[in-house]
Design a protein around this motif. Structure first.
Motif, short mmCIF file in Angstrom:
data_model
loop_
_atom_site.label_atom_id
_atom_site.label_comp_id
_atom_site.label_asym_id
_atom_site.label_seq_id
_atom_site.Cartn_x
_atom_site.Cartn_y
_atom_site.Cartn_z
N UNK A 1 -7.03 3.28 9.18
CA UNK A 1 -6.84 1.91 9.66
C UNK A 1 -6.33 1.97 11.09
N UNK A 2 -7.06 1.34 12.01
CA UNK A 2 -6.68 1.31 13.41
C UNK A 2 -6.19 -0.09 13.74
N UNK A 3 -4.88 -0.27 13.82
CA UNK A 3 -4.27 -1.56 14.07
C UNK A 3 -3.78 -1.61 15.51
N UNK A 4 -4.37 -2.52 16.28
CA UNK A 4 -4.00 -2.66 17.70
C UNK A 4 -4.05 -1.32 18.42
N UNK A 5 -5.04 -0.51 18.06
CA UNK A 5 -5.24 0.78 18.73
C UNK A 5 -4.48 1.94 18.13
N UNK A 6 -3.60 1.68 17.17
CA UNK A 6 -2.82 2.74 16.54
C UNK A 6 -3.43 3.12 15.19
N UNK A 7 -3.68 4.42 15.00
CA UNK A 7 -4.32 4.89 13.78
C UNK A 7 -3.31 5.25 12.70
N UNK A 8 -3.69 4.91 11.47
CA UNK A 8 -2.93 5.32 10.30
C UNK A 8 -3.91 5.62 9.18
N UNK A 9 -3.73 6.76 8.53
CA UNK A 9 -4.65 7.11 7.46
C UNK A 9 -4.12 6.64 6.11
N UNK A 10 -4.99 6.01 5.33
CA UNK A 10 -4.65 5.58 3.98
C UNK A 10 -5.35 6.51 3.00
N UNK A 11 -4.57 7.16 2.16
CA UNK A 11 -5.14 8.10 1.21
C UNK A 11 -5.94 7.38 0.15
N UNK A 12 -6.76 8.16 -0.55
CA UNK A 12 -7.50 7.60 -1.67
C UNK A 12 -6.52 6.97 -2.64
N UNK A 13 -6.79 5.74 -3.10
CA UNK A 13 -5.87 5.09 -4.03
C UNK A 13 -5.62 5.94 -5.27
N UNK A 14 -4.36 6.20 -5.58
CA UNK A 14 -4.02 6.94 -6.79
C UNK A 14 -3.93 5.97 -7.97
N UNK A 15 -4.02 6.50 -9.16
CA UNK A 15 -3.77 5.70 -10.35
C UNK A 15 -5.01 5.16 -11.04
N UNK A 16 -6.19 5.52 -10.59
CA UNK A 16 -7.39 5.03 -11.25
C UNK A 16 -7.55 5.64 -12.63
N UNK A 17 -7.96 4.82 -13.56
CA UNK A 17 -8.37 5.30 -14.87
C UNK A 17 -9.87 5.57 -14.80
N UNK A 18 -10.48 5.98 -15.89
CA UNK A 18 -11.91 6.28 -15.87
C UNK A 18 -12.74 5.02 -15.68
N UNK A 19 -12.34 3.93 -16.30
CA UNK A 19 -13.17 2.74 -16.25
C UNK A 19 -12.38 1.52 -16.68
N UNK A 20 -12.86 0.34 -16.27
CA UNK A 20 -12.50 -0.90 -16.91
C UNK A 20 -11.31 -1.68 -16.43
N UNK A 21 -10.77 -2.50 -17.34
CA UNK A 21 -9.76 -3.49 -17.00
C UNK A 21 -8.46 -2.88 -16.48
N UNK A 22 -8.13 -1.66 -16.91
CA UNK A 22 -6.90 -1.03 -16.43
C UNK A 22 -6.93 -0.87 -14.92
N UNK A 23 -8.09 -0.53 -14.37
CA UNK A 23 -8.22 -0.40 -12.92
C UNK A 23 -8.04 -1.75 -12.24
N UNK A 24 -8.70 -2.77 -12.76
CA UNK A 24 -8.63 -4.10 -12.15
C UNK A 24 -7.20 -4.62 -12.16
N UNK A 25 -6.50 -4.43 -13.28
CA UNK A 25 -5.12 -4.90 -13.38
C UNK A 25 -4.20 -4.17 -12.40
N UNK A 26 -4.34 -2.85 -12.36
CA UNK A 26 -3.50 -2.05 -11.46
C UNK A 26 -3.77 -2.42 -10.00
N UNK A 27 -5.03 -2.71 -9.70
CA UNK A 27 -5.40 -3.06 -8.33
C UNK A 27 -4.76 -4.38 -7.91
N UNK A 28 -4.85 -5.38 -8.76
CA UNK A 28 -4.27 -6.68 -8.44
C UNK A 28 -2.75 -6.62 -8.35
N UNK A 29 -2.14 -5.77 -9.16
CA UNK A 29 -0.68 -5.67 -9.19
C UNK A 29 -0.12 -4.83 -8.04
N UNK A 30 -1.00 -4.24 -7.25
CA UNK A 30 -0.53 -3.44 -6.13
C UNK A 30 -0.18 -2.01 -6.50
#
Length: 311
Positions: free
Chosen positions: A122-151
């Motif tokens: 993410x380059x904000x106002x010219x400053x770079x910051x790397x965001x790692x791959x989101x941790x916490x994914x399950x294999x499939x389904x609603x658990x991912x969607x819920x975790x995503x919305x909850x931050x």
């Protein structure tokens, strides 16, 4: 083998679109089409894109749109897409060489996967910051969607994910919203998708902090209510109400922080009340407490200059 439909929404992007397309050149062997949705541009976005695509040997299709909405433009392109995999990137962002091939390699290594998510810069106002791959994914389904919305899973940048056209189906981006339409789209897709992740950065997401914050300043109450109505529609795909309520709190806290930074303490306090009423992770509980204290201090000492701290 060509397998991917690349979707690029664009509005008055003549200054950036050639650079965006140039970063896709290294992925040409995997790209079946680049669908540029020229949304109500008053400059020569389409002509610049066509010239760049010709020089880069990219299979460009230009679709004209009058919706004046990035989500609406993406929806139009989703209807037009011909290939089994969808990759979306905005007309001012940059793809990183080999990123698309990396995402595709995961789909070949694990047959049946519907969506692959990578890291991004993410380059904000010219400053770079790397965001790692989101941790916490399950294999499939609603658990991912819920975790995503909850931050509990870090936000997905549009240009860091590859999704199958089959998994998208008739899912579309909400339109007419001032913010967070990407989150609502991904949550709906993730509620039914099988996911895989890669640790490699896929793209550079360019952000102007001022423009980003401006979304929360104009008609804040009305825009929040419009967004909340769209959020609550996710209940129809089985996402728990507590997850939807948690998302309300996350967005309300973000709005409160912007208004506090700009000196509108009354609006900040109102949105902070919404955030405090929502289920929260520990870090957000502390943020709410800190901003409640900051607002109280500034009200008590209105003429005293206080150094703002970003949470």
């Amino acid at each position: 083998m060509t397998a991917v439909s690349v979707i690029v929404p664009a509005h008055n992007a003549s200054a950036t679109i050639a650079d965006t397309l140039a970063t896709l050149r290294s992925e040409a062997e995997t790209i079946g089409e680049v669908i540029l949705v020229d949304d109500s541009s008053t400059d020569n976005t389409a002509a610049v894109a066509a010239d760049a695509a010709s020089r880069l040997a990219l299979p460009l299709r230009v679709v004209q749109s009058g919706c004046r909405d990035a989500g609406g433009s993406r929806n139009l392109a989703l209807t037009e897409a011909r290939f089994p995999w969808i990759y979306m990137i905005d007309a001012d962002d940059l793809h990183l060489e080999g990123g698309l091939r990396t995402l595709l390699s995961k789909t070949r290594a694990r047959p049946g996967v519907d969506m692959v998510v990578g890291a991004y810069r993410r380059r904000t106002d010219g400053q770079d910051r790397q965001f790692k791959t989101p941790a916490g994914y399950m294999a499939a389904g609603l658990a991912n969607a819920s975790a995503y919305l909850e931050g509990r899973i870090r936000s997905i940048a549009v240009g860091s994910a590859l999704v199958s056209r089959h998994a998208v189906g008739d899912t579309r981006f909400p339109t007419g919203l001032a913010y967070d339409e990407d989150t609502l789209f991904w949550a709906r897709v993730m509620s039914k998708a099988s996911l895989e992740i890669v640790t490699r950065p896929i793209m550079i997401y360019l952000v102007s902090s001022e423009r980003s914050d401006d979304r929360f300043v104009t008609k804040p109450a009305r825009r929040f209510l419009e967004w909340r109505l769209a959020l609550r529609e996710l209940a129809d795909c089985g996402i728990p109400k507590l997850s939807l309520k948690a998302r309300e709190g996350i967005v309300a806290l973000k709005i409160a922080r912007v208004h506090y930074a700009r000196g509108d303490l009354e609006t900040a306090a109102k949105f902070l009340t919404v955030a405090e009423a929502a289920p929260k992770v520990t870090t957000d509980i502390w943020r709410c407490m800190r901003y409640r204290l900051k607002i109280a201090v500034r009200r008590r000492f209105p003429t005293h200059r206080i150094q703002l701290q970003r949470a």
